[in-house]
Design an enzyme around this catalytic site. Structure first.
Site, PDB file in Angstrom:
ATOM      1  N   GLN A 103      -2.306 -10.011  -3.850  1.00 12.33           N
ATOM      2  CA  GLN A 103      -1.262  -8.460  -2.988  1.00 12.33           C
ATOM      3  C   GLN A 103      -0.406  -9.369  -2.300  1.00 12.33           C
ATOM      4  O   GLN A 103       0.093  -8.204  -1.454  1.00 12.33           O
ATOM      5  CB  GLN A 103      -2.979  -8.286  -2.160  1.00 12.33           C
ATOM      6  CG  GLN A 103      -3.383  -7.898  -3.328  1.00 12.33           C
ATOM      7  CD  GLN A 103      -5.349  -8.112  -2.612  1.00 12.33           C
ATOM      8  OE1 GLN A 103      -5.443  -5.927  -1.817  1.00 12.33           O
ATOM      9  NE2 GLN A 103      -6.143  -8.138  -2.623  1.00 12.33           N
ATOM     10  N   ILE A 105       2.934 -10.766  -0.192  1.00 12.23           N
ATOM     11  CA  ILE A 105       4.366 -10.741  -0.028  1.00 12.23           C
ATOM     12  C   ILE A 105       5.095 -11.831  -0.184  1.00 12.23           C
ATOM     13  O   ILE A 105       6.587 -11.774  -0.208  1.00 12.23           O
ATOM     14  CB  ILE A 105       4.370  -9.028   0.648  1.00 12.23           C
ATOM     15  CG1 ILE A 105       4.112  -9.134   1.939  1.00 12.23           C
ATOM     16  CG2 ILE A 105       3.867  -8.066  -1.068  1.00 12.23           C
ATOM     17  CD1 ILE A 105       5.138  -8.145   2.753  1.00 12.23           C
ATOM     18  N   ASP A 106       4.280 -12.847   0.985  1.00 13.23           N
ATOM     19  CA  ASP A 106       5.063 -13.891   1.003  1.00 13.23           C
ATOM     20  C   ASP A 106       5.764 -14.834  -0.014  1.00 13.23           C
ATOM     21  O   ASP A 106       6.419 -16.034   0.199  1.00 13.23           O
ATOM     22  CB  ASP A 106       4.195 -15.127   1.950  1.00 13.23           C
ATOM     23  CG  ASP A 106       2.812 -15.247   1.214  1.00 13.23           C
ATOM     24  OD1 ASP A 106       2.418 -15.032  -0.033  1.00 13.23           O
ATOM     25  OD2 ASP A 106       1.592 -15.102   2.503  1.00 13.23           O
ATOM     26  N   HIS A 121       2.107  -6.700  -4.999  1.00  6.44           N
ATOM     27  CA  HIS A 121       2.586  -5.694  -3.943  1.00  6.44           C
ATOM     28  C   HIS A 121       4.308  -6.009  -3.430  1.00  6.44           C
ATOM     29  O   HIS A 121       4.970  -5.721  -2.474  1.00  6.44           O
ATOM     30  CB  HIS A 121       2.291  -5.326  -2.442  1.00  6.44           C
ATOM     31  CG  HIS A 121       0.670  -4.587  -3.193  1.00  6.44           C
ATOM     32  ND1 HIS A 121      -0.273  -5.347  -1.627  1.00  6.44           N
ATOM     33  CD2 HIS A 121       0.164  -4.280  -3.774  1.00  6.44           C
ATOM     34  CE1 HIS A 121      -1.455  -4.185  -2.064  1.00  6.44           C
ATOM     35  NE2 HIS A 121      -0.971  -3.383  -2.774  1.00  6.44           N
ATOM     36  N   CYS A 129      20.054  -3.023  -2.532  1.00  7.24           N
ATOM     37  CA  CYS A 129      20.610  -1.950  -2.205  1.00  7.24           C
ATOM     38  C   CYS A 129      19.550  -0.691  -2.690  1.00  7.24           C
ATOM     39  O   CYS A 129      19.828  -0.858  -4.051  1.00  7.24           O
ATOM     40  CB  CYS A 129      21.513  -1.771  -2.208  1.00  7.24           C
ATOM     41  SG  CYS A 129      23.246  -0.281  -2.265  1.00  7.24           S
ATOM     42  N   CYS A 150      24.238  -2.670   2.638  1.00  9.77           N
ATOM     43  CA  CYS A 150      25.216  -3.440   1.790  1.00  9.77           C
ATOM     44  C   CYS A 150      26.314  -3.055   2.294  1.00  9.77           C
ATOM     45  O   CYS A 150      26.817  -2.639   2.631  1.00  9.77           O
ATOM     46  CB  CYS A 150      24.607  -2.271   0.078  1.00  9.77           C
ATOM     47  SG  CYS A 150      25.457  -3.008  -0.837  1.00  9.77           S
ATOM     48  N   ASN A 213     -14.357 -16.127   1.216  1.00  9.13           N
ATOM     49  CA  ASN A 213     -13.788 -15.457   2.653  1.00  9.13           C
ATOM     50  C   ASN A 213     -14.254 -15.773   3.591  1.00  9.13           C
ATOM     51  O   ASN A 213     -15.275 -16.664   3.261  1.00  9.13           O
ATOM     52  CB  ASN A 213     -13.896 -13.761   1.962  1.00  9.13           C
ATOM     53  CG  ASN A 213     -12.894 -12.995   2.381  1.00  9.13           C
ATOM     54  OD1 ASN A 213     -11.633 -13.302   2.115  1.00  9.13           O
ATOM     55  ND2 ASN A 213     -13.168 -12.351   2.885  1.00  9.13           N
ATOM     56  N   ILE A 231     -10.871 -20.979   3.551  1.00  7.95           N
ATOM     57  CA  ILE A 231      -9.918 -20.913   1.663  1.00  7.95           C
ATOM     58  C   ILE A 231      -9.194 -22.181   1.551  1.00  7.95           C
ATOM     59  O   ILE A 231      -9.686 -23.366   1.040  1.00  7.95           O
ATOM     60  CB  ILE A 231      -9.342 -19.498   1.125  1.00  7.95           C
ATOM     61  CG1 ILE A 231      -9.240 -19.841  -0.323  1.00  7.95           C
ATOM     62  CG2 ILE A 231      -8.048 -19.478   1.164  1.00  7.95           C
ATOM     63  CD1 ILE A 231      -8.834 -18.569  -1.466  1.00  7.95           C
TER      64      ILE A 231
HETATM   65  P1  NAD Z   1      -7.294  -8.452   5.221  1.00  7.52           P
HETATM   66  O1  NAD Z   1      -6.145  -8.386   5.796  1.00  7.52           O
HETATM   67  O2  NAD Z   1      -7.213  -6.462   4.657  1.00  7.52           O
HETATM   68  O3  NAD Z   1      -7.630  -9.351   4.384  1.00  7.52           O
HETATM   69  C1  NAD Z   1      -7.995 -10.892   5.005  1.00  7.52           C
HETATM   70  C2  NAD Z   1      -9.517 -11.252   4.278  1.00  7.52           C
HETATM   71  O4  NAD Z   1      -9.360 -12.547   4.486  1.00  7.52           O
HETATM   72  C3  NAD Z   1     -10.291 -10.778   5.432  1.00  7.52           C
HETATM   73  O5  NAD Z   1     -12.106 -10.062   4.445  1.00  7.52           O
HETATM   74  C4  NAD Z   1     -10.660 -11.721   6.413  1.00  7.52           C
HETATM   75  O6  NAD Z   1     -11.903 -12.340   6.376  1.00  7.52           O
HETATM   76  C5  NAD Z   1     -10.427 -13.005   4.907  1.00  7.52           C
HETATM   77  N1  NAD Z   1      -9.625 -14.533   5.892  1.00  7.52           N
HETATM   78  C6  NAD Z   1      -8.479 -14.777   6.662  1.00  7.52           C
HETATM   79  N2  NAD Z   1      -7.909 -15.699   6.562  1.00  7.52           N
HETATM   80  C7  NAD Z   1      -8.720 -16.035   5.856  1.00  7.52           C
HETATM   81  C8  NAD Z   1      -9.183 -17.448   5.205  1.00  7.52           C
HETATM   82  N3  NAD Z   1      -8.344 -18.700   6.321  1.00  7.52           N
HETATM   83  N4  NAD Z   1      -9.925 -18.242   4.252  1.00  7.52           N
HETATM   84  C9  NAD Z   1     -10.472 -16.973   3.900  1.00  7.52           C
HETATM   85  N5  NAD Z   1     -10.405 -16.271   3.960  1.00  7.52           N
HETATM   86  C10 NAD Z   1      -9.541 -15.506   4.348  1.00  7.52           C
HETATM   87  O7  NAD Z   1      -5.855  -8.212   3.545  1.00  7.52           O
HETATM   88  P2  NAD Z   1      -5.747  -8.097   2.279  1.00  7.52           P
HETATM   89  O8  NAD Z   1      -7.232  -7.677   1.423  1.00  7.52           O
HETATM   90  O9  NAD Z   1      -4.615  -8.842   1.387  1.00  7.52           O
HETATM   91  O10 NAD Z   1      -5.286  -6.914   2.099  1.00  7.52           O
HETATM   92  C11 NAD Z   1      -4.452  -6.460   3.226  1.00  7.52           C
HETATM   93  C12 NAD Z   1      -2.648  -5.912   2.573  1.00  7.52           C
HETATM   94  O11 NAD Z   1      -1.511  -6.316   3.173  1.00  7.52           O
HETATM   95  C13 NAD Z   1      -2.509  -6.276   1.331  1.00  7.52           C
HETATM   96  O12 NAD Z   1      -1.745  -5.487   0.400  1.00  7.52           O
HETATM   97  C14 NAD Z   1      -0.665  -7.357   1.157  1.00  7.52           C
HETATM   98  O13 NAD Z   1      -0.121  -7.254   0.549  1.00  7.52           O
HETATM   99  C15 NAD Z   1      -0.517  -7.049   2.906  1.00  7.52           C
HETATM  100  N6  NAD Z   1      -0.085  -8.753   3.429  1.00  7.52           N
HETATM  101  C16 NAD Z   1       0.179  -9.895   3.325  1.00  7.52           C
HETATM  102  C17 NAD Z   1       0.852 -10.745   3.722  1.00  7.52           C
HETATM  103  C18 NAD Z   1       0.900 -11.632   3.136  1.00  7.52           C
HETATM  104  O14 NAD Z   1       1.840 -11.692   2.829  1.00  7.52           O
HETATM  105  N7  NAD Z   1       0.636 -13.223   3.395  1.00  7.52           N
HETATM  106  C19 NAD Z   1       0.206 -11.014   4.735  1.00  7.52           C
HETATM  107  C20 NAD Z   1      -1.025  -9.703   5.753  1.00  7.52           C
HETATM  108  C21 NAD Z   1      -0.969  -8.848   4.710  1.00  7.52           C
HETATM  109 ZN    ZN Z   2      24.952  -1.219  -2.768  1.00  8.14          ZN
END
Ligand code: NAD
Ligand code: ZN
Length: 238
Positions: A103, A105-106, A121, A129, A150, A213, A231
């Protein structure tokens, strides 16, 4: 080593068809805040909640404000993969892991070397653009001011699925296929509350459903193994 981690290690050793399903918690140890932890974005003060700002409606109506938040809170271009990203990439090379479904996007799974990544995502690394479809990288967005434009004058939009927007069907299909064929599904760093993404784990049909988690999730009772911890720390023991 905790016994849950030992069990996970044994299962991984025996498995050759692992799929990993992850979320923002996978990247917190790389310095990118998640949404729902206590120091996550939902607990910081903004004029609007992140879910509102990151919605399609908000993007259309208040594009400049969207980008102010987006540059500050969603673009972490210096972040490096952590032990979890690296271990998953290593398992893929070893033929143990078939796909990462994320999920996030990084782009950190690809930065770690993972090839088969389903980005449910999208990615902040791709931007286009809205008029002529020309692509721009994330540095361009970071270094732009106000609404990024753009060369043709069109507005540039991140290739990220905003709230209210649909997921890419081809990406969904690939993720579903990988998950339904997996012998082991490891779910990590996700609160499992964002749909339809979280619903994809229901396609798993095996008997090795693992949750790694920090905080409990609604799926803990349905899992075959629950590992509570960070993790990156857990995966570095595998
Ligand atoms: P969330 O923020 O809803 O939940 C994160 C979960 O990860 C929590 O349950 C937390 O307890 C757990 N957590 C945090 N750090 C941890 C670690 N070091 N080890 C294990 N568990 C850990 O995130 P989600 O469920 O991915 O939903 C959020 C939405 O926001 C997603 O759709 C995502 O696209 C987006 N998002 C992405 C990023 C990214 O790309 N890095 C960052 C923030 C949000
Ligand atoms: Zn353009």
């Amino acid at each position: 080593m905790g016994s849950a981690v030992e069990t996970l290690k044994e299962w991984v050793e025996k498995s050759s068809n692992i799929v990993f399903f992850g979320g923002a918690g996978v990247s917190t140890e790389s310095g990118i805040p998640d949404f729902r932890s206590t120091d996550g974005l939902y607990h910081q003060e903004y004029a609007y909640p992140p879910e509102t700002i990151l919605s399609h409606t908000f993007y259309r109506r208040k594009t400049e404000e969207f980008y102010r938040f987006y540059r500050n809170k969603m673009l972490y271009l210096q972040a490096q993969p952590n032990a979890a990203h690296l271990k998953l990439a290593q398992w893929e090379v070893q033929g143990k892991l078939k796909a990462v479904v994320t999920q996030n996007i990084d782009g950190l799974h690809q930065a770690a070397g993972s090839k088969k990544v389903f980005e449910l995502h999208g990615s902040v690394l791709r931007n286009y653009c809205e008029d002529c479809r020309r692509f721009y990288d994330a540095e361009y967005i970071l270094n732009s001011q106000g609404v990024p434009r753009c060369e043709c004058g069109g507005t540039i939009k991140p290739d990220v699925v905003l709230y209210e927007e649909g997921l890419d069907m081809q990406v969904m299909r690939g993720a579903i296929e990988a998950i339904s064929n997996a012998d082991m599904l490891i779910i990590g760093g996700t609160s499992l509350v964002v749909y339809p993404a979280a619903g994809l784990i229901d396609y798993y049909r095996g008997n090795k459903l693992v949750l790694v988690n920090l905080a409990p999730t609604s799926r803990d009772s349905a899992a075959d193994l629950v590992v509570t911890g960070k993790i990156g720390e857990v995966f570095s023991q595998l």
